[in-house]
Design an enzyme around this catalytic site. Structure first.
Site, mmCIF file in Angstrom:
data_model
loop_
_atom_site.group_PDB
_atom_site.id
_atom_site.type_symbol
_atom_site.label_atom_id
_atom_site.label_comp_id
_atom_site.label_asym_id
_atom_site.label_seq_id
_atom_site.Cartn_x
_atom_site.Cartn_y
_atom_site.Cartn_z
ATOM 1 C CG ASP A 233 2.473 -51.575 63.187
ATOM 2 O OD1 ASP A 233 2.535 -52.665 63.090
ATOM 3 O OD2 ASP A 233 3.136 -50.606 62.879
ATOM 4 C CG ASP A 303 8.276 -53.649 60.805
ATOM 5 O OD1 ASP A 303 7.424 -53.234 60.018
ATOM 6 O OD2 ASP A 303 7.972 -53.720 62.167
#
Length: 500
Positions: A233, A303
């Protein structure tokens, strides 16, 4: 039609110029703003590669050229030609609040449903009970996982699942041991205020000491545990671009040196752990580029996991990137980004066209939902080779919220069509979609309709969608009337075709 892309993950400029003679010139490369590079005698500089594709079959032909180019000549390693495992990610099920027992409960249920890979997301390291602390402290939190990563990984693999782990190596929290020891590793001028974004700073990857430290910490964990997948990430952008390691006259080299440091860490991890599947991610897809695909064969696309939003997101991403690289999950409802509630069927029908997985608490599913999820996984396993390795065609993207796309096998003998309706409308006409990529002379059987269609029929006359709801009649109506089976908002249908 021509398409252009840059195999690079740093700041870039892409522009097209048309002169007075209607001659178009395309320029792609490192963005010139605040960029300089000092070359000493005998040194060289390698610029990023640009790729160009040509299509005489419109946007779909251009996309397929990109897809084939990247799958065959850019993506590499063990996972290059492999179908992706169906995964479950615990993030939206638990966030930071989990224990070894709660993780194992999710893993047990996931295995029963047919899931193949369990991914432990953020919260397993340092004192990471919220997003204010511990980034950079890559050692296990034994309060949550008393048997460590090695123990939880072994218990999950013993259940017949692969095990994956989340990292955010490019980031650091002020509340961390690493910050106390190496504040000088943070990007930013130490004599000026530094911006704290998402409760974190960015580490200076232009500094080889930083990359060496992270390689050592990550390698220690990967060597000691049975780990098959890494989600990498990167949840904020870079501000106050300044490296304490670089002299004043080399500061404009920083951004390029930063991304070279990222590539270096990826390269070393890939070499040391060639069978691990890496998924890259940056703020939910902001660093989705060919440069990353060389090191990680798939990227978390966004996301935003809402099915309606994902129609637009995945439609656009497919312009350049193959479905096997597009991270896509079935998430919880109400959706955690937009609070929309969409049917479980539609969420899966969208997520099929990517790597496919789940991001919800499977221990809270009803028996009916468990059956639906199990059938979804069976369908995807049966068809994932076609989806991820076939030819993808975008068919419809209308202003009233209708989407359709399809995948055909390379030999044109099998195909999957997906059709989506976001909003219901009054008095709708019959809708049909023109398929592409089939063999005109082959006779295709549609399993869901129980009917046969020739390829030329499907491509030139079209395939009729389900009849939409046309309104209720008065109780005293006499005669036959079909009010339509496609009722309400957020509907989706997936059809399979096989040549006979």
């Amino acid at each position: 039609m021509y398409g252009f892309s840059l195999v690079y993950s740093g700041n870039f400029l892409a522009q097209a110029e048309v002169d007075d003679y209607d001659v178009t010139r395309v320029l792609l490369g490192i963005h010139p703003f605040e960029f300089e590079w000092t070359l000493l005698e005998g040194q060289s500089f390698q610029t990023p590669e640009a790729v160009m594709v040509y299509s005489d079959k419109g946007l779909n032909g251009m996309s397929q050229a990109f897809h084939n180019l990247f799958k065959e000549h850019l993506i590499r390693g063990y996972w290059k030609d492999k179908v992706r495992p169906v995964l479950i990610n615990n993030w939206e099920a638990t966030y930071f609040d989990f224990t070894e027992d709660s993780i194992l409960e999710i893993a047990e249920k996931s295995k029963d449903l047919g899931i193949e890979l369990f991914v432990l997301d953020d919260g397993w390291f340092g004192k990471r009970n919220n997003d204010h602390t511990s980034l950079g402290d890559w050692h296990v939190d034994y309060a949550k996982l008393p048997n460590g990563i090695e123990g939880i990984a072994q218990k999950i693999t013993d259940k017949g699942l692969r095990f994956g782990l989340w990292f955010e190596p490019e980031m650091i929290n002020e509340i961390s041991d690493l910050y106390k020891e190496h504040e000088d590793w943070i990007i930013g001028d130490p004599g000026r205020k530094r911006t704290y974004g998402r409760n974190q700073f960015v580490l200076d990857f232009s500094n080889k000491d930083v990359v060496d430290y992270l390689f050592e910490k990550m390698s220690d964990i990967l060597k000691s545990s049975n780990i098959s997948y890494i989600k990498w990430d990167m949840n904020r952008n870079i501000t106050e671009a300044f490296s304490a390691k670089l002299p004043a006259n080399r500061q404009k080299e920083f951004f390029h040196r930063y991304i070279l440091g990222v590539y270096d860490l990826y390269d070393r991890l890939n070499a040391a752990f060639p069978y691990i599947l890496f998924e890259s991610c940056a703020s939910g897809g902001a660093r989705f580029d060919p440069g990353m695909l060389y090191y990680a064969p798939q990227t978390w696309t966004s996301d935003d996991t809402d099915a309606v939003e994902r129609l637009k997101i995945q439609y656009g991403t497919s312009m350049v990137y193959p479905l096997s690289s597009i991270g896509s999950h079935v998430s919880a409802i109400p959706n955690h980004q937009v609070s929309r509630e969409t049917p479980l069927k539609m969420r899966a029908d969208v997520a099929y066209f990517g790597t496919f997985g789940y991001e919800l608490d499977v221990t809270k599913l009803t028996p009916e939902e468990e059956h639906i999820v199990s059938e979804q996984i069976k369908f995807f396993k049966k068809n994932r080779e076609l989806i991820q390795q076939g030819n993808f065609y975008r068919l419809e993207n209308s202003e009233d919220g209708r989407y359709s796309w399809m995948v055909t096998s390379k030999d044109q003998k099998t195909a999957i069509l997906a059709s989506y309706k976001v909003w219901a409308t009054p008095n709708p006409p019959l809708k049909k979609v023109l398929l592409q990529g089939l063999n005109s002379e082959l006779n295709y059987h549609c399993e869901q309709r129980g009917l046969n269609f020739y390829g030329d029929e499907l491509m030139h006359f079209g395939f009729l969608n389900e009849v939409e709801f046309t309104g209720l009649l008065q109780d005293n109506f006499e005669g036959e009337y079909n009010p339509g089976t496609d009722k309400g908002d957020f509907s989706s249908y997936v059809y399979t075709f096989e040549a006979k």
